[in-house]
Design an enzyme around this catalytic site. Sequence first.
Site, PDB file in Angstrom:
ATOM      1  N   SER B 127      40.029  38.008  36.720  1.00 46.48           N
ATOM      2  CA  SER B 127      40.064  37.719  35.280  1.00 46.48           C
ATOM      3  C   SER B 127      38.688  37.447  34.697  1.00 46.48           C
ATOM      4  CB  SER B 127      40.966  36.510  35.013  1.00 46.48           C
ATOM      5  OG  SER B 127      40.439  35.339  35.579  1.00 46.48           O
ATOM      6  N   LYS B 164      37.990  30.092  33.600  1.00 52.87           N
ATOM      7  CA  LYS B 164      38.029  30.818  32.331  1.00 52.87           C
ATOM      8  C   LYS B 164      36.877  30.362  31.443  1.00 52.87           C
ATOM      9  CE  LYS B 164      42.104  33.006  32.675  1.00 52.87           C
ATOM     10  NZ  LYS B 164      42.213  32.949  34.119  1.00 52.87           N
TER      11      LYS B 164
END
Lengths: 208, 208
Positions: B127, B164
């Site tokens: 990600s 993230k």
Amino acid sequence: MILSTLTALTYRQQQLLSYIETTMAELGYPPTLYEMAKAMGDITVKGVKDHLRALEKKGYLRCQPGKRRAVEILQGRLFRGEGIPVVGRVAAGMPVLAVENIEGTLPLDPKFAGGGRQFALRVRGDSMTGVGIFEGDYIIVRQQETADSGDIVVALLGDEATVKIFRKKGRAVFLEAANPAYPDIPLKQQTPLPKILGRVVGLYRTIK
Amino acid sequence: MILSTLTALTYRQQQLLSYIETTMAELGYPPTLYEMAKAMGDITVKGVKDHLRALEKKGYLRCQPGKRRAVEILQGRLFRGEGIPVVGRVAAGMPVLAVENIEGTLPLDPKFAGGGRQFALRVRGDSMTGVGIFEGDYIIVRQQETADSGDIVVALLGDEATVKIFRKKGRAVFLEAANPAYPDIPLKQQTPLPKILGRVVGLYRTIK
DNA sequence: GAATATACTACACATAAGTATAGTATGTCA
DNA sequence: TGACATACTATACTTATGTGTAGTATATTC
């Protein structure tokens, strides 16, 4: 570095090991038995010696009998090493690891990157972003003069070191960027002939 | 780690420093004067002591007067440190750095990644490839509970740690992937409320 | 109970390892 | 030339620091 196979330590043993590790991290050399005894709340050196013997038996450290301050930690959070020399510039005809080329040390244990004879370089440019190598990254290079197709290598082109993917296709040998903006560089038509300095085996990046 | 401001060493001084560094890298503790004298080709300990004094004067090391094996290297290719603990899994309600969570040590000097209270994690998933963080990379995390917009953070979602980009837009607070295949994760609508474990300050990768 | 492990005490002994003294020889610089 | 730095020698002395002896006390296991 497999913690789960070592015998568990008692509270006091762990306390002593921790004190030794902290002192070594701080000073670079181990404490004496007397210093350990003081740190453990004024117990005797005999008491400390018995703990050391237990720690040695359990595989955490090794003492040299009779030698002062000769405690070697075998397992624990401490590590030691010579670091990886950071090379500033590479000149043709000169050994990469000549003292003049070294501009610092990357404080990482070379064994973690597989060992061998290693140096580090700072990456300049964006020709390798496709494989996650960015401007400013330190790449760790194991010195070798040959490579397999697909290896990421550092090669010397003229007086310039460059990082690329080494490719062999039939008889063609070239350096390929991991960024479509950069063309392939054939290796056999350069003057002077390019030289592979090593293969990239690791990378370190400081973020922000 | 600025080499150029140190006084240059003579050949013999460099030889001695190198021997001390090699011994310390190997054993974790310094040699005695007698051992140094042997290694330097059977000179006397007085000769060694004079070299040590010169090295100390030039800023390369420090000796504690009268103490056995108490040589601290101040400048050179050696480094020492406690490494960065590698956390295997993170459970809610438990300190990240609890002994049970530690599965090893990344042998890198934490000070190189800016210091502070740090841990490392292995990255799983893709990600964050847009910012050069790949599957299998070790990320180095400084423990903190707040972040600025744009920081790369590790956050605890339920029982899962995730990496993230932290974003603030007006009143909205969310975690953004660096890969379009992954949607934003709003932070204020989760149960239990997510928690920022720290900010990513470094990355290490072994290549091939 | 005996054996073993752990966690210490007290003290004397032994020696590993640094310090001090008194140098010699060579090279460089003002 | 004198002063300073470097690179050592030889030897005796000093002490920092580990070793050994002989324990005590508690807990666990067979």
